[in-house]
Scaffold this active site. Structure first.
Site, short mmCIF file in Angstrom:
data_model
loop_
_atom_site.label_atom_id
_atom_site.label_comp_id
_atom_site.label_asym_id
_atom_site.label_seq_id
_atom_site.Cartn_x
_atom_site.Cartn_y
_atom_site.Cartn_z
N HIS A 253 0.84 -1.19 0.00
CA HIS A 253 0.00 0.00 0.00
C HIS A 253 0.88 1.25 0.00
CE1 HIS A 253 -3.42 2.43 2.06
NE2 HIS A 253 -3.43 2.59 0.75
N HIS B 51 6.31 18.17 -15.89
CA HIS B 51 7.06 17.01 -16.40
C HIS B 51 8.40 16.87 -15.68
CE1 HIS B 51 7.96 13.80 -19.16
NE2 HIS B 51 9.02 14.42 -19.62
#
Length: 127
Positions: free
Chosen positions: A20, A94
């Protein structure tokens, strides 16, 4: 031999170790991958396998609770592919996305040659 799902032995090993909150990157063939970052390189030639094929195969095998994509992908082909699969996308530049790649448990490199076809997936739990 497995009956269904991802057959790539290396990728299966990485998937089995995910927990997780772990991060998985599905990348185009041009994304810079930091040295030492675990990588499964599936790229054969430009376009094979496609980003969407790799992403869909992973989504069949792994629970993801969120994702991060480059804001530059908004309104572009790759951005559509991501929002079709994940309605709540977090966006970063980006450059920031490339920095986050180093914290991934695994990068899965596709043969995709479409700009900004990169996504960072955060693992969830099936319960």
């Amino acid at each position: 031999m497995k009956k269904t799902g991802i057959l790539n032995a290396s990728l299966n090993g990485h998937i089995s170790r995910l927990g997780h909150g772990d991060l998985v990157v599905v990348a185009d063939c041009g994304l810079p991958i930091p040295l030492g970052t675990p990588t499964v390189d599936l790229a054969l030639v430009f376009g094979v396998p496609r980003f969407t094929e790799v992403l869909d195969a992973l989504c069949e095998d792994v629970v993801f609770e969120g994702c991060v994509a480059a804001s530059e992908a908004i309104g572009k082909t790759a951005g559509g592919w991501i929002t079709e699969r994940f309605p709540g996308v977090d966006y970063v530049s980006h450059e920031e996305l490339k920095d986050l790649v180093a914290s991934a448990k695994v990068v899965v490199r596709s043969g995709e040659a479409t700009p900004y076809a990169n996504v960072i997936l955060r693992c969830g739990v099936p319960f």
